[in-house]
Write an enzyme that holds these catalytic residues in place. Structure first.
Site, PDB file in Angstrom:
ATOM      1  CG  LEU A 181       6.253   0.923 -22.733  1.00 44.63           C
ATOM      2  CD1 LEU A 181       5.484   0.008 -23.396  1.00 44.63           C
ATOM      3  CD2 LEU A 181       7.351   0.547 -21.647  1.00 44.63           C
ATOM      4  CG  ASP A 182       0.611   3.582 -24.770  1.00 44.24           C
ATOM      5  OD1 ASP A 182       1.136   4.044 -25.705  1.00 44.24           O
ATOM      6  OD2 ASP A 182      -0.250   2.684 -24.950  1.00 44.24           O
ATOM      7  CB  ILE A 183       1.818   8.068 -20.364  1.00 47.80           C
ATOM      8  CG1 ILE A 183       2.222   8.831 -18.897  1.00 47.80           C
ATOM      9  CG2 ILE A 183       0.326   7.960 -20.612  1.00 47.80           C
ATOM     10  CD1 ILE A 183       1.895  10.373 -19.078  1.00 47.80           C
TER      11      ILE A 183
ATOM     12  CB  SER B 207       2.501   0.701 -20.943  1.00 51.01           C
ATOM     13  OG  SER B 207       1.229   0.864 -21.676  1.00 51.01           O
TER      14      SER B 207
END
Length: 248
Positions: free
Chosen positions: A120-122, A124
């Site tokens: 899960l992106d930084i 997000s």
């Protein structure tokens, strides 16, 4: 004639464990093929041969935990990078959700080999799964995983007017990333500035890049579901255990 395959690969195919776990168990003498202990790494078996594991392996597997974290923005999913901390640092007793209904007691040994099953992106937030169980990791991020992941995505259209219906259809199916066609997705408007995305894959920054391709800028992205497991009311920065009655 059927070719022999590595015992660890066969154990993974049978859903007994991950390949890494299989190698551990083989080395410990916990694996039998047709009733005989096989303890040599790299051993091969034929598909018709019967593979069983000792009770110690099943007991160790039962102690392995899976944690659901509401990851805040600013933490990376895996290894620390560019001065940002990994999400696993949030798995501490004081950050456990008070409404966690499982009877599992926290122990520092649970942090050993606790790895994210998917990224899960930084920038997000939302549901992040961390697990010690190779079977769950394979289920969520294995090559043939078809588990749905659902996101709420706040967007702004960067062109005049509204997003054309044809471009919404493109988000559902028809886009390619890195030269490969994306699997069909389910994308629909939740309200005038928020889309719901349901994907069965997770390429790096996939939703942001999909949106960019049709002129949408992502202002916020939150994962709310993985398979049958939802984020629910889990507060940001807190975590709970996956319950014995829950499965993805």
């Amino acid at each position: 004639m059927t070719e022999p395959v590595r015992l660890s690969k066969r154990m993974s195919e049978l859903g007994l464990c991950s390949r890494r776990e299989a190698d551990e168990w083989i080395a410990r003498g916990w694996v039998r093929v047709d009733g005989k202990v096989v303890s040599e790494l790299g051993s091969k078996v034929l598909p018709h041969q019967r593979v069983t594991v000792e009770r110690q392996a099943a007991a160790e597997q039962a102690r392995r935990v899976t944690v659901l974290l509401h990851k805040p923005i600013g933490y990376v999913s895996g290894q620390a990078e560019d001065g940002y901390q990994p999400a696993v640092v949030l798995i501490t007793p004081d950050r456990r959700w008070t409404e966690d209904k499982t009877s599992t007691q926290f122990h520092p040994s649970q942090l050993r080999s606790l790895v994210p099953a998917g990224r899960l992106d930084i920038d997000s937030n939302g549901l992040l799964v961390l697990t010690q169980d190779g079977r769950i990791a394979k289920q969520l991020i294995g090559e043939d995983s078809g588990i749905e992941k659902e996101y709420l995505v706040r967007v702004k259209y960067t062109k005049p007017g509204r997003l054309p219906e044809a471009d919404l259809k493109l988000l559902n199916h028809g886009l390619s990333l890195d030269g490969k066609k994306l699997r069909p997705a389910k994308v629909r408007w939740q309200n005038e500035d928020q889309l719901s995305f349901i994907l069965k894959e997770g390429k790096k920054r996939q939703i942001r890049r999909m949106c960019e391709a049709v002129g949408l800028k992502v202002l916020g992205l939150k994962r709310i579901r993985i398979g049958r497991v939802t984020l629910g009311n889990l507060p940001q920065g807190q975590w709970r255990y996956l319950g014995p009655d829950e499965s993805f």
